[in-house]
Design an enzyme around this catalytic site. Structure first.
Site, PDB file in Angstrom:
ATOM      1  CE  LYS A   1     -25.111  25.841  -4.922  1.00 55.08           C
ATOM      2  NZ  LYS A   1     -25.762  26.976  -4.241  1.00 55.08           N
ATOM      3  CG  ASN A   2     -23.738  29.749  -6.207  1.00 56.74           C
ATOM      4  OD1 ASN A   2     -24.699  29.045  -5.884  1.00 56.74           O
ATOM      5  ND2 ASN A   2     -22.741  30.010  -5.377  1.00 56.74           N
TER       6      ASN A   2
ATOM      7  CB  CYS B   1     -28.674  30.235   6.199  1.00 55.69           C
ATOM      8  SG  CYS B   1     -26.935  30.480   6.343  1.00 55.69           S
TER       9      CYS B   1
ATOM     10  NE  ARG C   1     -25.984  33.227   3.318  1.00 56.92           N
ATOM     11  CZ  ARG C   1     -26.028  32.284   2.384  1.00 56.92           C
ATOM     12  NH1 ARG C   1     -26.424  31.078   2.683  1.00 56.92           N
ATOM     13  NH2 ARG C   1     -25.681  32.549   1.147  1.00 56.92           N
TER      14      ARG C   1
ATOM     15  CG  ASP D   1     -19.617  29.098  -1.407  1.00 60.06           C
ATOM     16  OD1 ASP D   1     -19.998  29.374  -0.259  1.00 60.06           O
ATOM     17  OD2 ASP D   1     -20.274  29.420  -2.430  1.00 60.06           O
TER      18      ASP D   1
ATOM     19  NE  ARG E   1     -29.535  23.802  -1.015  1.00 60.48           N
ATOM     20  CZ  ARG E   1     -29.601  24.926  -0.326  1.00 60.48           C
ATOM     21  NH1 ARG E   1     -29.583  24.888   0.984  1.00 60.48           N
ATOM     22  NH2 ARG E   1     -29.682  26.087  -0.930  1.00 60.48           N
TER      23      ARG E   1
HETATM   24  C1  UD1 Z   1     -23.611  33.931  -2.620  1.00 59.99           C
HETATM   25  C2  UD1 Z   1     -23.503  32.469  -2.945  1.00 59.99           C
HETATM   26  C3  UD1 Z   1     -22.943  31.691  -1.745  1.00 59.99           C
HETATM   27  C4  UD1 Z   1     -21.622  32.308  -1.297  1.00 59.99           C
HETATM   28  C5  UD1 Z   1     -21.762  33.806  -1.079  1.00 59.99           C
HETATM   29  C6  UD1 Z   1     -20.439  34.494  -0.793  1.00 59.99           C
HETATM   30  C7  UD1 Z   1     -25.322  32.097  -4.483  1.00 59.99           C
HETATM   31  C8  UD1 Z   1     -26.646  31.481  -4.723  1.00 59.99           C
HETATM   32  N1  UD1 Z   1     -24.832  31.959  -3.258  1.00 59.99           N
HETATM   33  O1  UD1 Z   1     -24.524  34.055  -1.514  1.00 59.99           O
HETATM   34  O2  UD1 Z   1     -22.725  30.341  -2.170  1.00 59.99           O
HETATM   35  O3  UD1 Z   1     -21.209  31.708  -0.092  1.00 59.99           O
HETATM   36  O4  UD1 Z   1     -22.326  34.439  -2.256  1.00 59.99           O
HETATM   37  O5  UD1 Z   1     -19.553  34.295  -1.834  1.00 59.99           O
HETATM   38  O6  UD1 Z   1     -24.706  32.631  -5.373  1.00 59.99           O
HETATM   39  N2  UD1 Z   1     -24.882  40.785   3.124  1.00 59.99           N
HETATM   40  C9  UD1 Z   1     -25.565  41.696   3.895  1.00 59.99           C
HETATM   41  N3  UD1 Z   1     -26.796  42.118   3.450  1.00 59.99           N
HETATM   42  C10 UD1 Z   1     -27.342  41.677   2.292  1.00 59.99           C
HETATM   43  C11 UD1 Z   1     -26.632  40.758   1.507  1.00 59.99           C
HETATM   44  C12 UD1 Z   1     -25.393  40.316   1.948  1.00 59.99           C
HETATM   45  O7  UD1 Z   1     -25.099  42.115   4.957  1.00 59.99           O
HETATM   46  O8  UD1 Z   1     -28.458  42.108   1.950  1.00 59.99           O
HETATM   47  C13 UD1 Z   1     -23.555  40.301   3.572  1.00 59.99           C
HETATM   48  C14 UD1 Z   1     -23.571  38.804   3.918  1.00 59.99           C
HETATM   49  O9  UD1 Z   1     -24.000  38.581   5.226  1.00 59.99           O
HETATM   50  C15 UD1 Z   1     -22.119  38.426   3.680  1.00 59.99           C
HETATM   51  C16 UD1 Z   1     -21.702  39.331   2.514  1.00 59.99           C
HETATM   52  O10 UD1 Z   1     -22.662  40.384   2.478  1.00 59.99           O
HETATM   53  O11 UD1 Z   1     -21.333  38.746   4.798  1.00 59.99           O
HETATM   54  C17 UD1 Z   1     -21.662  38.652   1.174  1.00 59.99           C
HETATM   55  O12 UD1 Z   1     -22.851  37.885   1.002  1.00 59.99           O
HETATM   56  P1  UD1 Z   1     -23.492  37.668  -0.439  1.00 59.99           P
HETATM   57  O13 UD1 Z   1     -22.431  37.855  -1.478  1.00 59.99           O
HETATM   58  O14 UD1 Z   1     -24.719  38.482  -0.560  1.00 59.99           O
HETATM   59  O15 UD1 Z   1     -23.923  36.148  -0.390  1.00 59.99           O
HETATM   60  P2  UD1 Z   1     -25.130  35.480  -1.155  1.00 59.99           P
HETATM   61  O16 UD1 Z   1     -25.396  36.224  -2.410  1.00 59.99           O
HETATM   62  O17 UD1 Z   1     -26.257  35.229  -0.213  1.00 59.99           O
END
Ligand code: UD1
Length: 420
Positions: free
Chosen positions: A22-23, A116, A121, A304, A396
């Site tokens: 999915k991701n 979320c 997030r 996850d 999903r």
């Molecule tokens: C992706 C995955 C999700 C998984 C997550 C962590 C997809 C669609 N989703 O989510 O399933 O749980 O990676 O492996 O691929 N952060 C910030 N600021 C930002 C972005 C992230 O502080 O702008 C922090 C987040 O709060 C978190 C960490 O960085 O603590 C990692 O998050 P991130 O890797 O960005 O997660 P997603 O890409 O949203």
């Protein structure tokens, strides 16, 4: 609204093929905005999140059609540069259109995702990355309004590795003028899958598969056909399910390298695991041993699979701990597991699980995708019948989950319900 009815006690036994990730699909689909034309993304899973991304791209004029796991995408004509709240609120990955729209058209209007199910997030890394590439960013009425004449190469450093911000920044930098560097980039296989697709499209990216990406911007890219990698989280969920039910499973179409940490932890818990090519076999004929995990960015233990591991430890005779360092509040499944009789105490980002207690069937509610998977697994351990409400979360991210579970011997059925 559908629910699952599960009668506990059955073992997971048998063989299944793992679907596309999915991701990875959610990262590859918006990459099609970078070059006009026709793409085929093979091994795309037929999931609600993929439909949401298809609808979002469709609202911009991109035609998406899924036929038997081949996703055809035609991005020849784009007539809107907006990701409306209606899509972004359903799925945060909608935010990925920001980078490619800015890179190719110099403008984008993308709704902020908001919170979320398991807490805030933020998207600040995404926005800072676009600013480093020369974009002007304003926030108006809950929307990010971004513009640039042409993006310029820049140096982007993430304080913590972010999957979403890395893929967004990487897409943007491919068409920027000059060179960019993304340091402390996320290493997740889904990021690498997108990078490989971009390179195939003509992007110049060095360091693919490492945490430092050097990107030399090009003037244009070309459409490609690409294969989606197998879903390591779906695979991990089924491995954990087999371990929890003291069963035996063979997974086909997996990439065992993507699951190295999970396999090591399952072995610590007493599972016998055999890896051959794209197949993983697991067996265990006694309760798992209490085994602690701490989630971390790849190649660490994936957040996850944290909820599913918590369910596994309910079957272990003794005390174990599960710590989430990625999402500190990701424990919404715990009160639902408690309804089944689980003994779990959460302190900050650490869950202490006192396993080996008798669980009994109950009605529980899905709160998010992976939490729902943990409820299914715990219902397998419980004596009697459980009902799992709001399983749209599962749709999903798990393709045909009930037919896969049924094929593995689980007594589960989907029922329509008025309950919410
Ligand atoms: C992706 C995955 C999700 C998984 C997550 C962590 C997809 C669609 N989703 O989510 O399933 O749980 O990676 O492996 O691929 N952060 C910030 N600021 C930002 C972005 C992230 O502080 O702008 C922090 C987040 O709060 C978190 C960490 O960085 O603590 C990692 O998050 P991130 O890797 O960005 O997660 P997603 O890409 O949203």
């Amino acid at each position: 609204m559908d629910k699952f009815i599960i009668n506990g006690g059955s073992k997971i036994n048998g063989k299944i093929a793992i679907s596309g990730a999915k991701n990875a699909s959610l990262a590859m689909m918006p990459a099609c905005l970078l070059a006009p034309g026709c793409y085929t993304l093979h091994n795309t899973p037929n999931l609600r999140d993929v439909w949401t991304m298809s609808r979002l791209l469709g609202s911009m004029g991109v035609h998406c059609e899924l036929n038997d796991h081949d996703l055809f995408v035609d991005s020849s004509k784009i007539d809107s540069f907006e990701a409306p709240y209606e899509h972004v609120k359903k799925m945060r990955a909608s935010f990925y259109v920001l980078g490619p729209l800015l890179a190719r058209y110099g403008r984008a209007r993308v709704s902020l995702p908001g919170g979320c199910a398991w807490g805030p997030r933020p998207v600040d890394f995404h926005l800072k990355a676009m600013e480093k590439l020369g974009a002007e960013i304003n926030l108006e009425g809950g929307y990010v309004v971004a513009s640039a004449d042409r993006l310029q190469g820049g140096k982007i450093h993430f304080d913590v590795p972010s999957v979403g911000a890395t893929v967004n920044a990487m897409m943007a930098a491919t068409l920027a003028r000059g060179s960019s560097r993304i340091s402390n980039a996320a290493l997740e296989p889904e990021v690498t899958a997108q990078a490989r697709m971009l390179v195939k499209m003509g992007a110049q990216i060095d360091g693919v598969g490492t945490n430092c990406l050097e990107i030399e911007g090009v003037d244009s890219l070309s459409p490609v056909n690409e294969h989606t990698i197998p879903d390591r989280i779906e695979a991990g969920t089924f491995l954990i399910g087999a371990a929890l039910s003291q069963g035996q499973i063979v997974l086909e179409n997996v990439n065992p390298y993507h699951l190295a940490t999970v396999i090591a932890k399952l072995e610590d818990a007493g599972c016998e695991i055999d890896v051959r090519g794209e197949t993983i076999s697991l067996k265990i004929d006694e309760p798992p041993r209490p085994t602690d995990i701490t989630t971390a960015a790849y190649p660490g233990f994936p957040t996850d699979l944290q909820a599913q591991w918590t369910a596994l430890m309910l079957g272990a005779d003794g005390v174990s701990s599960v710590r989430d360092t990625i999402y500190l509040d990701r424990f919404k499944h715990v009160p639902e597991l408690t309804r089944l009789g689980a003994d779990i105490e959460v302190n900050d980002n650490n869950a202490i699980i006192r396993g080996g207690k008798k669980l009994s069937g109950a009605t529980v509610m899905s709160t998010d995708l992976r939490a729902s998977a943990s409820l299914i697994l715990a219902a397998l351990l419980a004596e009697g019948r459980s009902e799992i409400l709001r399983i749209y979360h599962l749709d999903r991210g798990y393709e045909h989950i009930e037919s896969k579970l049924q094929a593995l011997g689980v007594d589960v059925r989907r029922v329509k319900t008025e309950e919410f």
